[in-house]
Design a protein around this motif. Structure first.
Motif, PDB file in Angstrom:
ATOM      1  N   THR A   1       9.086   2.673   4.392  1.00 25.34           N
ATOM      2  CA  THR A   1       9.434   3.949   3.783  1.00 25.34           C
ATOM      3  C   THR A   1      10.895   4.301   4.071  1.00 25.34           C
ATOM      4  O   THR A   1      11.325   4.346   5.227  1.00 25.34           O
TER       5      THR A   1
ATOM      6  N   GLN B   1       4.015   7.374   2.463  1.00 27.46           N
ATOM      7  CA  GLN B   1       4.333   6.152   3.207  1.00 27.46           C
ATOM      8  C   GLN B   1       4.239   4.940   2.289  1.00 27.46           C
ATOM      9  O   GLN B   1       3.370   4.860   1.422  1.00 27.46           O
TER      10      GLN B   1
ATOM     11  N   MET C   1       3.820   0.912   2.723  1.00 25.04           N
ATOM     12  CA  MET C   1       3.515  -0.187   3.637  1.00 25.04           C
ATOM     13  C   MET C   1       3.587  -1.498   2.859  1.00 25.04           C
ATOM     14  O   MET C   1       2.950  -1.653   1.815  1.00 25.04           O
TER      15      MET C   1
ATOM     16  N   SER D   1      -0.625   7.290  -4.884  1.00 25.68           N
ATOM     17  CA  SER D   1      -1.185   6.227  -4.047  1.00 25.68           C
ATOM     18  C   SER D   1      -1.573   5.047  -4.934  1.00 25.68           C
ATOM     19  O   SER D   1      -2.329   5.217  -5.903  1.00 25.68           O
TER      20      SER D   1
ATOM     21  N   ASN E   1       0.918   5.248   0.039  1.00 26.72           N
ATOM     22  CA  ASN E   1       0.028   6.338   0.441  1.00 26.72           C
ATOM     23  C   ASN E   1       0.666   7.702   0.180  1.00 26.72           C
ATOM     24  O   ASN E   1       1.651   8.061   0.825  1.00 26.72           O
TER      25      ASN E   1
ATOM     26  N   ARG F   1       3.959  -3.584   7.212  1.00 25.32           N
ATOM     27  CA  ARG F   1       5.120  -2.934   7.830  1.00 25.32           C
ATOM     28  C   ARG F   1       5.466  -1.672   7.055  1.00 25.32           C
ATOM     29  O   ARG F   1       5.397  -1.642   5.827  1.00 25.32           O
ATOM     30  N   ASP F   2       5.876  -0.650   7.779  1.00 27.93           N
ATOM     31  CA  ASP F   2       6.306   0.599   7.148  1.00 27.93           C
ATOM     32  C   ASP F   2       7.746   0.432   6.667  1.00 27.93           C
ATOM     33  O   ASP F   2       8.674   0.292   7.475  1.00 27.93           O
TER      34      ASP F   2
ATOM     35  N   ARG G   1      13.565   2.693   3.869  1.00 30.47           N
ATOM     36  CA  ARG G   1      14.476   1.698   4.416  1.00 30.47           C
ATOM     37  C   ARG G   1      15.587   1.435   3.409  1.00 30.47           C
ATOM     38  O   ARG G   1      15.407   1.613   2.202  1.00 30.47           O
TER      39      ARG G   1
ATOM     40  N   ARG H   1       0.860  -1.181   0.000  1.00 30.59           N
ATOM     41  CA  ARG H   1       0.000   0.000   0.000  1.00 30.59           C
ATOM     42  C   ARG H   1       0.902   1.238   0.000  1.00 30.59           C
ATOM     43  O   ARG H   1       1.700   1.426   0.921  1.00 30.59           O
TER      44      ARG H   1
END
Length: 240
Positions: A70, A61, A63, A25, A9, A67-68, A72, A7
């Motif tokens: 963003t 963001q 996901m 999105s 966003n 888990r987030d 990483r 997802r």
């Protein structure tokens, strides 16, 4: 209702002083195929690089499996189950086919590597024939297969494919899109960025159209293929 595998966003990406992505999105369902369509230079590759951690996002963001992820680091994103077969078949040309596949597997145990290597060489018999050959000496189609196989060696739950048909002969393009279906059938979701809109819409479940860094249209792929706006812009004026 199942939570989407991916997802995204309201994602924004700026490179230097230029904003490339604006409030993007999208969603990728579990074991789905989602296509992002658009002309050259509209931000599709930037989106893929942001999702895989190569580009930093300035807003929004990402996901993945709840888990987030963003911003990483790329190696953490790959280890977490999201891999990319990048645009332009970015293989390691001076390395052999086997060495490229080893890099894709990362630091997994030798037994797992052997199993996955056998699986890739069964799926891509031309790579088996060229296992000790320098990757840069292979044909464009063979290099694309290596690029995809290297990404699959990490056992991703979501595979990002950026323009996989670019520069390939028609018969190889058909093989690539058959492979997309096979990958999904084995349980791996696919996010496909592709200029060949007709072929992409045939394999996708849902699709998004991107223009100037924004999502301007979205819907199920079958309906998109019949949409006159998509037809005029990407299907040569013929919805079929």
């Amino acid at each position: 209702m199942n939570e989407p595998l991916l997802r995204v966003n309201h994602l924004g990406v700026r490179i230097g002083q230029q904003t490339i992505l604006h409030d993007v999105s999208i969603e990728v369902p579990q074991s789905g195929i989602v296509s992002v369509l658009g002309s050259n230079g509209v931000g599709k590759t930037t989106l893929m690089r942001a999702l895989s951690g190569v580009y930093k996002t300035t807003s929004g963001q990402v996901m993945f499996e709840g888990r987030d992820i963003t911003n990483r680091p790329p190696h953490e994103i790959v280890a977490g189950g999201l891999a990319q077969a990048p645009e332009g078949r970015q293989i390691f040309s001076a390395m052999t086919v086997l060495e490229n596949l080893k890099l894709g597997a990362g630091k997994r145990p030798a037994s797992e590597f052997a199993h996955d290597l056998d699986r890739m060489l069964t799926r891509f018999p031309r790579l088996k024939e060229r296992i000790g050959q320098k990757a840069g000496s292979m044909s464009g189609g063979e290099q694309q297969m290596l690029c995809i196989a290297r990404a699959l060696m990490s056992r991703p739950r979501l595979l990002l494919m950026d323009e996989p048909s670019m520069g390939l002969a028609p018969i190889v393009v058909r093989q690539v899109f058959e492979l997309v279906r096979d990958i999904r059938a084995e349980g791996t979701a696919v996010l496909l960025v592709e200029q060949n809109a007709r072929a992409a819409l045939r394999v996708a479940d849902t699709a998004y159209v991107m223009d100037s860094g924004r999502i301007v249209l979205e819907g199920d792929a079958a309906s998109m293929a019949k949409d006159p706006r998509v037809s005029a812009a990407y299907l040569g004026g013929h919805a079929s």
